[in-house]
Design a protein around this motif. Structure first.
Motif, PDB file in Angstrom:
ATOM      1  N   GLY A 153       0.686  -3.566   7.333  1.00 51.94           N
ATOM      2  CA  GLY A 153       1.833  -2.712   7.021  1.00 51.94           C
ATOM      3  C   GLY A 153       1.513  -1.250   7.282  1.00 51.94           C
ATOM      4  N   LEU A 154       0.332  -0.832   6.781  1.00 47.80           N
ATOM      5  CA  LEU A 154      -0.085   0.554   6.986  1.00 47.80           C
ATOM      6  C   LEU A 154      -0.221   0.868   8.476  1.00 47.80           C
ATOM      7  CD1 LEU A 154      -2.780   1.491   4.307  1.00 47.80           C
ATOM      8  CD2 LEU A 154      -0.496   2.436   4.620  1.00 47.80           C
ATOM      9  N   LEU A 155      -0.802  -0.086   9.191  1.00 48.41           N
ATOM     10  CA  LEU A 155      -1.039   0.107  10.614  1.00 48.41           C
ATOM     11  C   LEU A 155       0.291   0.279  11.364  1.00 48.41           C
ATOM     12  CD1 LEU A 155      -3.500   0.111  12.573  1.00 48.41           C
ATOM     13  CD2 LEU A 155      -2.846  -2.227  13.160  1.00 48.41           C
TER      14      LEU A 155
ATOM     15  N   PHE B 200       3.087   1.254  10.162  1.00 44.65           N
ATOM     16  CA  PHE B 200       3.647   2.538   9.750  1.00 44.65           C
ATOM     17  C   PHE B 200       3.020   3.679  10.555  1.00 44.65           C
ATOM     18  CE2 PHE B 200       3.477   6.172   6.705  1.00 44.65           C
ATOM     19  CZ  PHE B 200       4.836   6.382   6.592  1.00 44.65           C
ATOM     20  N   ALA B 201       1.666   3.652  10.659  1.00 43.64           N
ATOM     21  CA  ALA B 201       0.957   4.729  11.360  1.00 43.64           C
ATOM     22  C   ALA B 201       1.305   4.742  12.848  1.00 43.64           C
ATOM     23  CB  ALA B 201      -0.560   4.572  11.165  1.00 43.64           C
TER      24      ALA B 201
ATOM     25  N   GLY C 118      -1.245  -5.938   3.774  1.00 39.32           N
ATOM     26  CA  GLY C 118      -1.151  -4.536   3.388  1.00 39.32           C
ATOM     27  C   GLY C 118      -1.689  -3.635   4.486  1.00 39.32           C
ATOM     28  N   ALA C 119      -2.853  -4.005   5.020  1.00 41.54           N
ATOM     29  CA  ALA C 119      -3.456  -3.217   6.101  1.00 41.54           C
ATOM     30  C   ALA C 119      -2.537  -3.213   7.318  1.00 41.54           C
ATOM     31  CB  ALA C 119      -4.821  -3.795   6.467  1.00 41.54           C
TER      32      ALA C 119
ATOM     33  N   PRO D  25      -0.414  10.812  12.444  1.00 40.17           N
ATOM     34  CA  PRO D  25      -1.717  10.330  11.994  1.00 40.17           C
ATOM     35  C   PRO D  25      -2.882  10.981  12.732  1.00 40.17           C
ATOM     36  CG  PRO D  25      -0.196   8.512  12.119  1.00 40.17           C
ATOM     37  CD  PRO D  25       0.537   9.707  12.647  1.00 40.17           C
TER      38      PRO D  25
ATOM     39  N   PRO E 109       0.826  -1.222   0.000  1.00 44.65           N
ATOM     40  CA  PRO E 109       0.000   0.000   0.000  1.00 44.65           C
ATOM     41  C   PRO E 109       0.854   1.262   0.000  1.00 44.65           C
ATOM     42  CG  PRO E 109      -0.696  -1.494   1.734  1.00 44.65           C
ATOM     43  CD  PRO E 109       0.555  -2.063   1.179  1.00 44.65           C
ATOM     44  N   ILE E 110       1.958   1.227   0.748  1.00 45.36           N
ATOM     45  CA  ILE E 110       2.809   2.419   0.803  1.00 45.36           C
ATOM     46  C   ILE E 110       3.428   2.691  -0.563  1.00 45.36           C
ATOM     47  CG2 ILE E 110       4.878   3.400   1.873  1.00 45.36           C
ATOM     48  CD1 ILE E 110       4.100   1.655   4.365  1.00 45.36           C
TER      49      ILE E 110
ATOM     50  N   ALA F 219       0.755   4.002  -2.900  1.00 48.33           N
ATOM     51  CA  ALA F 219       0.470   5.400  -2.581  1.00 48.33           C
ATOM     52  C   ALA F 219       1.534   6.313  -3.189  1.00 48.33           C
ATOM     53  CB  ALA F 219       0.412   5.590  -1.069  1.00 48.33           C
TER      54      ALA F 219
ATOM     55  N   ILE G  94      -3.285  12.742   0.836  1.00 47.46           N
ATOM     56  CA  ILE G  94      -4.000  11.473   0.971  1.00 47.46           C
ATOM     57  C   ILE G  94      -5.231  11.440   0.071  1.00 47.46           C
ATOM     58  CG2 ILE G  94      -5.355  10.070   2.576  1.00 47.46           C
ATOM     59  CD1 ILE G  94      -3.272  10.937   4.733  1.00 47.46           C
TER      60      ILE G  94
END
Ligand SMILES: Nc1ncnc2c1ncn2[C@@H]1O[C@H](COP(=O)(O)OP(=O)(O)OP(=O)(O)O)[C@@H](O)[C@H]1O
Ligand SMILES: [Mg+2]
Lengths: 259, 267, 257
Positions: C19-21, C23-24, C16-17, C44, A101-102, A105, C231
């Motif tokens: 990974g985002l989590l 990161f945040a 993927g989710a 965030p 996803p990164i 983006a 975003i």
């Protein structure tokens, strides 16, 4: 009825040259006779003398060098980190999915949107520009490295394994060499992206560089010819980069026939 | 008067070096009656496809002429439909849309177009596949679509360039029978190129034997076997005799030329 | 067992989710623990707050409208001109030879550097944004459409001729469908360049839109508000990409996979 080979080869050249010279001629006449307002569109000979001025004053060389350094630093980092990421993604699906996803983006939005933030973080100097070049260049390199490695036939890897090669040896002796054409295609894409973000970033805010010169001359009362010169310089730079990497590619892959 | 006349037809292609030319056909003369089924055999590269392309007017002759009903043929038209050696279906069109193509170009209204196309698809037994895309069909099925497309424009002359070339021996025989059945009903003039001597004898009223390159018609063999024909014919003595005659004629050409396709040497 | 199957099917999305989590959470904690300046680095939670306020004052909707308007107009113009010129160049040698140098010049030259000239010529505002979008977009469509036309097989053209097709039939029934895959690849590249064009335009020669807001709020050191615009642009871009992929899948049902 068929044309001779000679006419066949020359036709594109002749027609192309004719249309370009016609264009230049009309431009020159219209501009120098003030049929159109020359301070808006300039004309070829005026642009040539602006080129001479920019060279003699040393302005061009100095700013080109700065831009080159920014581009070089960012791009070198993009190649190293891009290839490393690409290999990691090819070796592990988990890693790839975690970062996907990164990456998407960063690939979806033009990197120029990050430049104002980079400037806040790293200042208006060269660092923010190098990082912008890095960000826009490393993704296509990483993506193409991954696809390149995935397209290598299994048999190569199996052959090396049969000779008892270690994982590192397989990466360096089979995967990377096999992926070179694809990596190079990624690099070619990255060059264009990197140049755009570099010039746009310098135009946005900077202390020096080609982009900075462009924005200076764009507010100068008679800067149009200089802008044309600078556009040509940037275009030449892109062209030379692409040429350079094609040379490197044919040096790295002597087994392929290059036409 | 013959329906189709090929008179002193020659064709040169541009050669490999600039300025040079390559003579592919050398003064070919043929005359074909309405409703006749003519087959052509000849060594590979002797100009069979070239001859059909000239009749279809996809190429212009270097000298000589092709006449249909006493009129010079100058441009392609639906009165001479060509079935291509490689099917040449448009991959982005479904089977029925491919068959409709010729009718579309003749400005036939769409409802009637569909009806006609379906009729010919049924004839080649592909009615059920009308909404498939070409890549979903086997080679033999694609070839049949090509035949349906050619028949659908109701041409006076059907030009077929090795139409069964892509099929295996079994399907080939079935398709041959099928074609005979269609021909007997529709009574089209057919020019049929093949490299299979059996097929040429079995299908044709007349077999034209061509020389090695540059192509000429060296002999016409009239086939006086009774019609309707069926597969049992192949074991009859007359059939074997015709095959023998044509094989001998070709062998000389092939020796002159070097190569003859292996599969036909076996048949 | 059931969970394992469900995980396998959605591994990509779930990872993927995750990974985002990660990161945040990492970003948030680094800021909260005081390693980074919360104002300039943002975080965030700050971005979420900024999103809420931008939503309430209507800026997000307004900017999206401007963005989509400029993108649509610039892109549509580029599409029409690009496809027409690409087909003309693909079909006619003379047109190709005459136009080729100019197309490659625009393709190779950094359009961004022409920006100041366009501002001098056209002025400030949407018209310039649209022009830049057009310039950036249409060349990739021209180049790919031309390549697509060249990719049309001569045999297909022969089929049309055999059945009495005229040049216009050949263009409509063979050349356009045959060139569609490459043409659309060009359109896809064109779309991402159009994206760039609109943002550049808004940043440098406009007083409204996401591009303008990004530059403006960065100048105010309101990094969180900048990230809101970024975003949203990413979301819009992703939606357009997904739509495009769906359209392609429909158009190319005839292709063997
Ligand atoms: N476009 C072309 N340009 C130059 N030479 C050609 C061209 N097309 C065919 N030829 C030559 O003309 C000769 C006849 O070709 P043609 O395709 O008509 O042969 P053919 O009898 O149909 O062969 P085959 O049985 O293999 O299909 C060949 O020697 C070929 O090399
Ligand atoms: Mg042939």
């Amino acid at each position: 009825m068929h044309r001779s080979l000679l006419a066949h080869r020359l036709a594109p050249l002749i027609v192309g040259l004719l249309s370009v010279s016609l264009f230049l001629l009309i431009w020159e006449i219209a501009g120098s006779t003030e049929t159109v307002r020359s301070e808006l569109v300039s004309y070829p000979t005026q642009i040539l003398s602006a080129f001479k001025r920019l060279i003699l004053s040393g302005e061009l060389a100095q700013n080109t060098l700065i831009s080159l350094r920014e581009f070089g630093e960012g791009f070198a980092a993009a190649i190293v980190i891009g290839i490393a990421c690409g290999v990691a993604f090819a070796l592990s699906r988990t890693i790839r999915y975690l970062f996907e996803p990164i990456f998407v983006a960063l690939y979806t939005a033009p990197i120029i949107v990050f430049v104002p933030v980079l400037v806040v973080w790293f200042g208006i100097g060269t660092t923010s520009k190098s990082i912008a070049v890095f960000l826009s260049a490393f993704i296509p390199i990483a993506i193409n490295t991954t696809t390149g490695i995935e397209e290598i036939s299994e048999s190569w890897v199996r052959a090396l394994r049969a000779f008892g090669a270690s994982r590192t040896q397989i990466i360096f002796k089979a995967m990377l060499p096999g992926a070179i054409p694809s990596i190079m295609a990624g690099i070619r894409l990255a060059i264009g992206r990197g140049i755009v973000v570099l010039i746009a970033g310098e135009m946005y805010v900077s202390m020096s560089g080609i982009g900075r010169l462009i924005s200076i001359y764009s507010v100068a009362p008679d800067g149009v010819p200089e802008i044309f010169v600078l556009v040509a310089v940037v275009a030449t730079f892109g062209y030379v980069c692409v040429l350079l990497f094609s040379l490197i590619e044919s040096g790295l892959t002597p087994w392929r026939s290059h036409s | 008067m013959a329906q189709l006349e090929v008179k002193d037809l020659s064709l040169s292609y541009p050669g490999s070096r600039s300025g040079s030319t390559f003579l592919a056909l050398d003064k070919v003369n043929v005359s074909i009656e309405k409703g006749e089924f003519v087959t052509i055999v000849g060594p590979s590269g002797c100009g069979k496809s070239t001859l059909l392309m000239l009749v279809a007017a996809l190429l212009r002759p270097t000298s000589g002429a092709v006449q249909l009903n006493q009129k010079d043929v100058t441009k392609p038209g639906p009165d001479r439909a060509l079935v291509f050696q490689d099917f040449a279906l448009l991959p982005w069109r479904t089977v029925i849309k491919n068959v409709e193509l010729g009718l579309e170009l003749k400005k036939v209204p769409s409802a009637q177009r569909r009806k006609e196309a379906l009729k010919y698809l049924d004839m080649v037994e592909l009615g059920k596949f009308c909404n498939h895309y070409p890549h979903q069909l086997s080679g033999g099925m694609r070839q049949r679509v090509g035949i349906a497309r050619a028949l659908s424009v109701d041409p006076e002359v059907l030009l077929m360039d090795e139409p069964f070339g892509a099929l295996d021996a079994q399907i080939r025989q079935v398709m041959g029978l099928e074609l005979l059945r269609i021909w007997e009903r529709e009574r089209k003039t057919i020019i049929f190129v093949t490299h299979d001597i059996d097929e040429a004898v079995y299908l044709g009223d007349r077999v034209l034997v061509m020389s090695a390159s540059p192509g000429r018609v060296i002999q016409e063999v009239k086939i006086s076997l009774p019609r309707p024909r069926d597969l049992s014919l192949r074991n009859k003595a007359e059939f074997t005799a015709y095959r023998e005659t044509i094989w001998n004629l070709l062998e000389k050409q092939v020796q002159a030329n070097g190569a003859w396709r292996q599969d036909s040497a076996l048949s | 067992m059931i969970f394992e199957g469900a995980y396998k099917r959605n591994e990509r999305l779930l990872l993927g989710a995750l990974g985002l989590l990660i990161f945040a959470v990492f970003w948030e904690s680094v800021v909260r623990l005081g390693y980074l300046n919360p104002i300039t680095a943002s975080s965030p939670s700050r971005i979420a707050q900024a999103f809420a306020s931008q939503w309430h004052n209507g800026a997000i909707l307004k900017n999206s409208r401007i963005f989509l308007f400029e993108l649509t107009v610039g892109f549509t113009l580029a599409f029409i001109v690009g496809v027409t010129l690409g087909i003309a160049m693909g079909v006619n040698r003379l047109v190709e030879y005459a136009a080729d140098p100019f197309v490659w010049l625009i393709y190779a030259s950094p359009t961004i550097a022409f920006y100041p000239l366009l501002m001098i010529w056209i002025g400030f505002g949407s018209a310039t944004v649209i022009t830049v979008t057009f310039l950036l977009t249409f060349v990739s469509i021209v180049v790919n459409t031309m390549a697509g036309v060249h990719a049309a097989e001569p045999q297909m053209i022969r089929v049309l001729k055999v059945f009495g097709g005229k040049p216009i039939d050949i263009i409509l029934k063979v050349i356009i469908p045959a060139s569609l895959p490459l043409m659309l690849a060009g359109v896809r590249i064109g779309l991402s360049r159009a994206f760039l064009g609109v943002i550049l335009g808004e940043m440098f020669s406009s007083n409204a839109g996401f591009g303008y807001d990004i530059a403006y709020y960065a100048g105010q050191l309101q990094t969180a508000t900048v990230f809101v615009s970024i975003i949203i642009l990413i979301v819009i871009g992703t939606i357009i990409n997904l739509l495009f992929t769906a359209v392609e899948a429909r158009l190319f049902a005839w292709k063997a996979r």
